[in-house]
Design a protein around this motif. Sequence first.
Motif, PDB file in Angstrom:
ATOM      1  N   THR A 290       0.842  -1.203   0.000  1.00 46.28           N
ATOM      2  CA  THR A 290       0.000   0.000   0.000  1.00 46.28           C
ATOM      3  C   THR A 290       0.875   1.250   0.000  1.00 46.28           C
ATOM      4  O   THR A 290       0.586   2.226  -0.700  1.00 46.28           O
ATOM      5  CB  THR A 290      -0.947  -0.020   1.223  1.00 46.28           C
TER       6      THR A 290
ATOM      7  N   ASP B 105      -6.108  -1.364  -4.696  1.00 39.97           N
ATOM      8  CA  ASP B 105      -5.533  -1.862  -3.446  1.00 39.97           C
ATOM      9  C   ASP B 105      -6.468  -2.881  -2.805  1.00 39.97           C
ATOM     10  O   ASP B 105      -7.476  -2.511  -2.226  1.00 39.97           O
ATOM     11  CB  ASP B 105      -5.280  -0.699  -2.484  1.00 39.97           C
ATOM     12  N   GLU B 106      -6.143  -4.139  -2.945  1.00 42.07           N
ATOM     13  CA  GLU B 106      -6.933  -5.245  -2.378  1.00 42.07           C
ATOM     14  C   GLU B 106      -8.424  -5.057  -2.653  1.00 42.07           C
ATOM     15  O   GLU B 106      -9.239  -5.122  -1.719  1.00 42.07           O
ATOM     16  CB  GLU B 106      -6.696  -5.343  -0.863  1.00 42.07           C
TER      17      GLU B 106
HETATM   18 MG   LIG Z   1      -2.100  -2.771   2.247  1.00 44.15          MG
END
Ligand SMILES: [Mg+2]
Length: 330
Positions: free
Chosen positions: A44, A159-160
């Motif tokens: 991240t 992000d995910e």
């Molecule tokens: Mg992360």
Amino acid sequence: MSVSISAQKVVKKYAEFTVIPDLSLEIKNGEFFTLLGPSGCGKTTLLRMIAGFNTIEGGEIKFGDQVINDIPAYKRNIGMVFQSYAIFPHLTVRQNVEYGLKLRKINKVEMKEKVDEILKVVKIEDYQDRLPERLSGGQQQRVALARAIVIHPSVLLMDEPLSNLDAKLRVEMRSAIREVQKEVGITTVYVTHDQEEALAVSDRIAVMKEGVIQQVGTPHNIYTRPANTFVATFIGHSNLFKGVLTTTKEGSFVKFKNGYEIKMDTLVEDTRDKANVIIAIRPEEFSIADEGIKAKVKSKTFLGKYIEYELEFDEDMIVEGSHLLSILKM
Ligand SMILES: [Mg+2]
Ligand SMILES: Nc1ncnc2c1ncn2[C@@H]1O[C@H](COP(=O)(O)OP(=O)(O)O)[C@@H](O)[C@H]1O
């Protein structure tokens, strides 16, 4: 217009704490590129540096030929999709997708065209007049994806995005994301800690550990030619044995501790004679034979397509801490 991304000797620190010590990467224009690694490894952090939400303490990030270190996030022309859907609850699906275009003051006719097109690409045109509360998690994530790509960003960052979805929907949505990305062709940086997801969606993967890239390669390359034991055990399962390499006129061989030898025709590294090596073996590569290495079956699990055996080998044959699994087809 989509761009390539280049990171050169990038450093990230939070006060005294260095999260990324020295990272370099080349992401091609139009590529689906995944940052994969365990939680806390800095995925991240790196994505936010590309987006412009994090400062950069050293090195350079470029979009094409342009250094973007000091360009603010809103001028980087980026589309983002997060784990939480981050769509506006009081706006309909269509209004959510229109949002970024309105900020860009695009005229009504063009806006309608663009929104119609994207709603179709991500397959949410039937829900366009609904409020998000009347959508499933997967549909909400499609809205978030539509909103990110409708502005034709230079780079799409995710992000995910599938972490909040249940297992079945995750599998369905990862194909959807992959298809949409191929259709629109935007350079995409995708973050996940899920190795199976990474293998399924990516053109190439960078495997990260503690802020350091361990290997960059295609899913096939990373699975079949892991660069080190971290990659070999993080991506799929590998059994790790101690061995010795020997090179003779007949070729190269790896020898297990019990003396059993296998010819290795595919060694490409500098193959030093008598070097101690670690032999990584995938569970599906074992077979039952008269000669080889002895094992005791500790447990057996029927899993439909195959049976999984947990095996116990002589302690001194294996690398400490290595869990041993074998999969035999029925
Ligand atoms: Mg992360
Ligand atoms: N704003 C912050 N301030 C201080 N430390 C942070 C901050 N954000 C992340 N970290 C730390 O940086 C490391 C990497 O975090 P992160 O990039 O979120 O990892 P990942 O996304 O791979 O799970 C972790 O040790 C985390 O605690």
